[in-house]
Design a protein around this motif. Structure first.
Motif, PDB file in Angstrom:
ATOM      1  N   ALA A  59     -76.549 -88.528  12.790  1.00  0.00           N
ATOM      2  CA  ALA A  59     -77.843 -88.895  13.378  1.00  0.00           C
ATOM      3  C   ALA A  59     -78.961 -88.844  12.345  1.00  0.00           C
ATOM      4  O   ALA A  59     -79.916 -89.633  12.410  1.00  0.00           O
ATOM      5  CB  ALA A  59     -78.171 -87.984  14.553  1.00  0.00           C
ATOM      6  N   VAL A  66     -81.400 -92.193  11.530  1.00  0.00           N
ATOM      7  CA  VAL A  66     -82.865 -92.254  11.512  1.00  0.00           C
ATOM      8  C   VAL A  66     -83.326 -93.269  10.473  1.00  0.00           C
ATOM      9  O   VAL A  66     -84.174 -94.132  10.752  1.00  0.00           O
ATOM     10  CB  VAL A  66     -83.464 -90.863  11.207  1.00  0.00           C
ATOM     11  CG1 VAL A  66     -84.966 -90.968  10.937  1.00  0.00           C
ATOM     12  CG2 VAL A  66     -83.219 -89.908  12.359  1.00  0.00           C
ATOM     13  N   ALA A 104     -80.679 -90.042  17.836  1.00  0.00           N
ATOM     14  CA  ALA A 104     -81.830 -90.444  17.035  1.00  0.00           C
ATOM     15  C   ALA A 104     -82.985 -90.917  17.911  1.00  0.00           C
ATOM     16  O   ALA A 104     -84.145 -90.562  17.679  1.00  0.00           O
ATOM     17  CB  ALA A 104     -81.420 -91.545  16.052  1.00  0.00           C
ATOM     18  N   ALA A 163     -83.907 -85.917  15.278  1.00  0.00           N
ATOM     19  CA  ALA A 163     -82.558 -86.428  15.530  1.00  0.00           C
ATOM     20  C   ALA A 163     -81.578 -85.290  15.776  1.00  0.00           C
ATOM     21  O   ALA A 163     -80.713 -85.379  16.658  1.00  0.00           O
ATOM     22  CB  ALA A 163     -82.097 -87.271  14.342  1.00  0.00           C
TER      23      ALA A 163
END
Length: 450
Positions: free
Chosen positions: A88, A92, A385, A402
């Protein structure tokens, strides 16, 4: 406010939260996480009393007897969150640049298969290193990282230089790399994996009680140093600073959270049978009444390192500034001289490396490579995210958000599993939460102008 000749400019806050300068959206996410924990703590307490046939109408007893916030469950929750949270952090960057990556789960599977084959076939048989050779784990991890970065760079090249939409490239990658992993393993489960490799899985590799406390103390010291350095930097450039009490409050809260987290993990004791086997492996006899806790899992330590590196990359480097500048306005970024095509390649290469690290954690946790490893992880990663505040329109996103989004999702699924909610209904709830979180984000940004 004071005069420049009299000392630093101290902002007079409108209220307590304004003085702390804490993102209200972050506070909302933390509040949602705490609410989830509280609900499942009470719910599991009710279920526990029902199983014993002693259900009472006292909510306090439900809270006390709940099983969601026990050291064991928190330990399991953290190690279950790691692989999705690692990916995650990379997602981003992808979403910030107005792209998407649907292949991360399949890429994880391919990296896992590569590392498993290296450990069980290539290094022991082809290179005659032996099954317990100390180089098995590091060489396998290196091959996994190279595989992930190469595939990520290939995706980035297709997107950046051939201008094929990221959705199409990574959707194709979802099918391709899932089946490449199947081909590498010939459709079979590969294991058990190397013991040193398994240290990154969680339960088989922890820092122990003492080193966990050492880590906690160093983390508190680093937090205090960061706060002091940030204040000095603002003073050096004659920027307004927070009141001293606000700085002390932030430092105190951070210290309590860090040390409390370490204390909870240390409170999860290693089973007696496992301790006896550990002493027997060393040729020793376990002392009578001896007990110890697991401490901080190495996989969680790896996540913390990844979070720090990715945060520094996002906030303190030219690459990070370019990524967010491109996401904010791609045309302006290109006119400013940013090599946008190469930038996309670098972003997807980073994601590929993080998928390899996630594959390391996921396969080490289950001690073998399986064909279904990473299935639907692409959706969990994107959801983490987005729930964490990364804007699908690009240009906005945080690493800590995230990770917190991944933790919220895993808490929901773990809590529902504990109270007996079937998997299909768990996915329904997660889907509803995702849509609700995006709606909340749209409303928040509309009101704050973000």
């Amino acid at each position: 406010m004071t005069d420049e000749a009299q000392g630093p400019t101290i902002v007079k806050p409108r209220n307590f939260l304004a003085a702390l300068e804490v993102d209200t959206r972050l506070l909302g996410m933390i509040g949602a996480f705490l609410m989830i924990c509280l609900v499942f703590q009470v719910w599991t307490g009710i279920n526990f009393q029902v199983l014993r046939g002693e259900l009472s109408g006292n909510p306090l007893s439900w809270l006390v007897e709940g099983r969601f916030l026990t050291p064991r469950n928190i330990f399991n929750l953290t190690i279950q969150t790691v692989s999705v949270a690692i990916m995650a952090t990379g997602m981003v960057f992808v979403i910030v640049t107005r792209n998407i990556d649907l292949s991360v789960g399949s890429l994880l599977a391919t990296c896992s298969a590569m590392m498993a084959v290296m450990q069980t076939v290539v290094l022991p048989d082809w290179m005659s290193l032996g099954l317990e050779h100390p180089l098995i784990a590091p060489l396998s991890i290196l091959v996994g990282l190279i595989t992930g970065m190469a595939i990520g760079a290939f995706h980035g090249w297709l997107i950046g230089y051939l201008t094929i939409p990221a959705f199409i490239v990574t959707l194709g990658g979802l099918f391709v790399w899932r089946n490449v992993a199947w081909h590498l393993s010939r459709g079979q489960t590969i294991g058990p994996l190397d013991e040193n490799f398994q240290l990154f899985g969680g339960i088989n590799g922890t820092l122990g009680v003492t080193w966990s406390w050492v880590f906690g103390a160093l983390a508190v010291a680093a937090t205090v140093y960061a706060l002091v350095s940030a204040r000095r930097a603002r003073l050096t450039h004659d920027f307004p600073v927070k009141p001293i009490w606000a700085e002390l409050t932030l430092g105190g809260v951070a210290a309590v959270v860090i040390l409390g987290f370490v204390a909870v993990l240390n409170a999860y004791e290693v089973p007696v049978g496992r301790l006896k086997r550990m002493f027997e492996d060393r040729g020793e006899v376990m002392p009578e009444g001896f007990s110890t806790g697991y401490g901080l899992p190495i996989s969680v330590f790896l996540l913390i390192v990844v979070a720090i590196v990715m945060t520094v990359l996002a906030q303190r480097t030219r690459l990070g500034r370019y990524i967010f500048a491109y996401g904010g306005n791609p045309e302006a970024a290109e006119l400013a001289g940013i090599r946008t095509r190469a930038l996309i390649v670098k972003v997807f290469m980073i994601v590929g490396a993080l998928c390899a690290l996630a594959a390391l954690v996921a396969s080490a946790r289950q001690t073998f490579h399986s064909n279904d490893i990473g299935t639907l992880d692409e959706l969990r990663v994107i959801a983490a995210a987005v729930i964490g505040g990364t804007a699908l329109s690009g240009g906005i996103g945080t690493i800590y958000g995230a990770i917190l989004g991944a933790l919220i999702m895993q808490s929901l699924q773990s809590g529902m599993a504990m109270v007996g909610v079937d998997a299909p209904y768990q996915n329904i709830v997660v889907g509803i939460v995702l849509v609700f979180a995006v709606w909340i984000d749209i409303v928040y940004r509309g009101r704050t102008g973000g």
